[in-house]
Design a protein around this motif. Structure first.
Motif, short mmCIF file in Angstrom:
data_model
loop_
_atom_site.label_atom_id
_atom_site.label_comp_id
_atom_site.label_asym_id
_atom_site.label_seq_id
_atom_site.Cartn_x
_atom_site.Cartn_y
_atom_site.Cartn_z
N SER A 112 -7.05 15.68 3.00
CA SER A 112 -7.42 16.18 4.32
C SER A 112 -7.49 17.70 4.39
O SER A 112 -8.01 18.24 5.36
CB SER A 112 -6.47 15.62 5.39
OG SER A 112 -5.14 15.88 5.07
N PRO A 123 -6.00 10.10 0.42
CA PRO A 123 -6.78 10.94 1.34
C PRO A 123 -6.64 12.41 0.93
O PRO A 123 -5.58 12.83 0.46
CB PRO A 123 -6.13 10.72 2.71
CG PRO A 123 -5.17 9.58 2.52
CD PRO A 123 -4.82 9.54 1.08
N THR A 178 0.70 5.83 -1.18
CA THR A 178 -0.08 6.94 -1.71
C THR A 178 0.46 7.28 -3.10
O THR A 178 1.64 7.63 -3.23
CB THR A 178 0.06 8.18 -0.79
OG1 THR A 178 -0.25 7.79 0.55
CG2 THR A 178 -0.89 9.28 -1.22
N ARG A 200 0.84 -1.21 0.00
CA ARG A 200 0.00 0.00 0.00
C ARG A 200 0.86 1.25 0.00
O ARG A 200 1.88 1.30 0.66
CB ARG A 200 -0.89 -0.01 1.26
CG ARG A 200 -1.89 1.15 1.30
CD ARG A 200 -2.15 1.63 2.72
NE ARG A 200 -0.92 2.00 3.38
CZ ARG A 200 -0.28 3.15 3.17
NH1 ARG A 200 -0.76 4.08 2.37
NH2 ARG A 200 0.87 3.40 3.79
N ARG A 236 10.23 5.36 6.40
CA ARG A 236 9.66 5.34 7.74
C ARG A 236 10.76 5.55 8.78
O ARG A 236 11.94 5.31 8.50
CB ARG A 236 8.98 4.00 8.01
CG ARG A 236 7.72 3.75 7.18
CD ARG A 236 6.62 4.74 7.54
NE ARG A 236 5.33 4.40 6.97
CZ ARG A 236 4.86 4.82 5.80
NH1 ARG A 236 5.59 5.63 5.04
NH2 ARG A 236 3.65 4.47 5.39
N ARG A 292 -0.05 9.89 -5.89
CA ARG A 292 -0.70 11.19 -6.11
C ARG A 292 -0.83 11.55 -7.59
O ARG A 292 -1.22 12.67 -7.91
CB ARG A 292 0.07 12.29 -5.36
CG ARG A 292 0.09 12.06 -3.85
CD ARG A 292 0.84 13.10 -3.07
NE ARG A 292 0.77 12.80 -1.64
CZ ARG A 292 1.57 11.94 -1.00
NH1 ARG A 292 2.55 11.34 -1.65
NH2 ARG A 292 1.41 11.71 0.29
N ARG A 344 -3.81 18.13 -2.91
CA ARG A 344 -3.13 19.04 -2.00
C ARG A 344 -1.92 19.68 -2.69
O ARG A 344 -1.16 19.00 -3.38
CB ARG A 344 -2.65 18.30 -0.75
CG ARG A 344 -2.03 19.22 0.29
CD ARG A 344 -1.31 18.45 1.35
NE ARG A 344 -2.20 17.92 2.36
CZ ARG A 344 -2.64 18.62 3.41
NH1 ARG A 344 -2.30 19.88 3.56
NH2 ARG A 344 -3.43 18.06 4.29
C1 LIG Z 1 -4.93 11.43 8.17
C2 LIG Z 1 -4.20 11.45 6.84
C3 LIG Z 1 -4.29 12.57 6.01
C4 LIG Z 1 -3.64 12.60 4.78
N1 LIG Z 1 -3.83 13.68 3.94
C5 LIG Z 1 -3.27 13.66 2.71
C6 LIG Z 1 -3.52 14.73 1.79
O1 LIG Z 1 -4.29 15.66 2.06
N2 LIG Z 1 -2.94 14.66 0.56
C7 LIG Z 1 -2.10 13.64 0.20
O2 LIG Z 1 -1.60 13.64 -0.91
N3 LIG Z 1 -1.83 12.61 1.07
C8 LIG Z 1 -2.41 12.59 2.29
N4 LIG Z 1 -2.18 11.56 3.16
C9 LIG Z 1 -1.23 10.48 2.79
C10 LIG Z 1 0.08 10.60 3.56
O3 LIG Z 1 0.82 11.72 3.11
C11 LIG Z 1 0.86 9.28 3.40
O4 LIG Z 1 0.12 8.24 3.98
C12 LIG Z 1 2.21 9.33 4.06
O5 LIG Z 1 3.03 10.28 3.45
C13 LIG Z 1 2.92 7.96 3.99
O6 LIG Z 1 3.07 7.55 2.66
P1 LIG Z 1 2.43 6.21 2.11
O7 LIG Z 1 0.93 6.31 2.27
O8 LIG Z 1 2.84 6.17 0.66
O9 LIG Z 1 2.98 5.07 2.90
C14 LIG Z 1 -2.84 11.49 4.38
C15 LIG Z 1 -2.73 10.37 5.23
C16 LIG Z 1 -3.42 10.34 6.43
C17 LIG Z 1 -3.36 9.10 7.29
#
Ligand SMILES: Cc1cc2nc3c(=O)[nH]c(=O)nc-3n(C[C@H](O)[C@H](O)[C@H](O)COP(=O)(O)O)c2cc1C
Length: 336
Positions: free
Chosen positions: A276, A274, A127, A125, A319, A129, A218
């Motif tokens: 946020s 996400p 993110t 898993r 991490r 973008r 974002r």
């Molecule tokens: C509560 C929460 C809010 C987040 N908000 C955003 C966001 O607004 N935009 C975005 O691109 N990623 C967002 N993320 C993703 C995080 O940036 C991402 O989980 C973190 O950098 C770790 O990377 P990974 O998900 O690739 O492991 C959010 C994650 C969480 C848990």
């Protein structure tokens, strides 16, 4: 406390330490990883780390608790994969508000193959973008993601086209507010310049230019090095995770629901991002509340889509070392 350990399995204390370590795969806002686990001989405690709270962006600690909730869900699933089922006490001690959860009363119920599969999903898993492909998310996949969140006590409302435009307007407004506020800009700059520390967002995971989408992603305030291509978000589905309360324990559960939804999406080949920004600004949070017809409180918005299959996605975000997020000092002599 008594607990049965089958002769073939590892001791509970070892499983607890490993589950806490596995939880470091959990997503967190700006990759702040604002949690610390304490491993005890037959229980596990989750505490918030205030030093890694986004005090300007998230003064109430909503995203902080959601982030810790994703780690809590990851640890629960990792324990289930090893066959351990705990009693989970959320915010068990009003005198210790930073003690978010205590996992105790473990029963050995046999390794759960679904949970084992989810642990594999934790490892892949991430993110992504980039804009999504033109392929829509199958309705059956959306229903399954919804059910995963619901099992954690959180609702997912998938937005219709009109609501998607309202979300787009809210996201634009939230981005403008964030861009004008020097403290928010400073906080974002800090978490996007932490290379080598194991926390924050490196350039490789941030788009090299703003993707051309209806709902703006974002704005991280600086270009990254992730190629975005010509894609759009026409085929993306947008949703809001929401619940009946707007309190720390419901934010924690929202994080558990986010983790469950995201791991399920990963299993189904659906990319989840996400959003946020829209809950960080009071005015746009109220807009989201209206989108829910006032039925409940929005926790976070989500983009769901099928990632571009022809180009490589971003690398994994680093991490912190496990030593920074897991305290095993009380059980060191018991760990094999
Ligand atoms: C509560 C929460 C809010 C987040 N908000 C955003 C966001 O607004 N935009 C975005 O691109 N990623 C967002 N993320 C993703 C995080 O940036 C991402 O989980 C973190 O950098 C770790 O990377 P990974 O998900 O690739 O492991 C959010 C994650 C969480 C848990």
């Amino acid at each position: 406390m008594s607990h049965q350990t089958p002769a073939t399995d590892r001791p509970l204390t070892t499983a607890l330490a490993e589950a806490a370590g596995t939880a470091s795969h959990a997503p967190s806002v700006h990759n702040t990883q604002p949690w610390r686990w304490k491993v005890l001989p037959d229980s596990l405690e989750l505490r918030v780390v205030r030093d890694r709270q986004l005090t300007a962006t998230d003064p109430e600690g909503r995203l902080l608790a959601i982030s810790c909730g994703t780690a809590l869900h990851h640890a629960r699933v990792a324990l289930a994969a090893e066959g351990w089922t705990p009693v989970v006490e959320r915010l068990p001690d009003p005198a210790q508000p930073d003690l978010l959860a205590r996992l105790t009363g473990f029963r050995h119920t046999g390794a759960d193959p679904d949970a084992m599969h989810m642990v594999q999903c934790m490892q892949v898993r991430h993110t992504d973008r980039r804009p999504v492909s033109e392929e829509p998310v199958p309705a059956a996949a959306l229903s399954e993601i919804d059910r995963a969140a619901t099992r954690e006590g959180v609702n997912l409302q998938v937005l219709d086209d009109d609501q998607k435009l309202q979300l787009a307007t809210a996201a634009q407004h939230a981005a403008a507010v964030a861009a004008e506020d020097p403290q928010l800009r400073e906080e974002l700059a800090y978490w996007t310049s932490r290379a080598g520390t194991g926390a924050g967002l490196p350039p490789e995971v941030l788009p090299e230019q703003a993707p051309r989408t209806t709902v703006p992603a974002r704005d991280f305030g600086r270009p990254g090095s992730l190629p975005v291509g010509p894609g759009h978000d026409r085929a993306a589905a947008y949703g809001i995770l929401w619940g009946a309360e707007d309190e720390p324990d419901s934010w924690l559960r929202a994080g558990e629901g986010l983790s469950a939804a995201w791991l399920t999406a990963t299993r189904l080949g659906v990319s989840l991002v996400p959003l946020s920004g829209v809950v960080e600004v009071e005015g746009t949070r109220q807009v989201l509340r209206q989108l829910l017809s006032g039925l409940g409180f929005p926790y976070i918005a989500l983009r769901l889509g099928i990632a571009d299959p022809t180009h490589a996605g971003p690398p994994h975000t680093p991490r912190l070392d496990t030593a920074q997020t897991v305290d095993t000092s009380e059980v060191r002599d018991q760990l094999s």
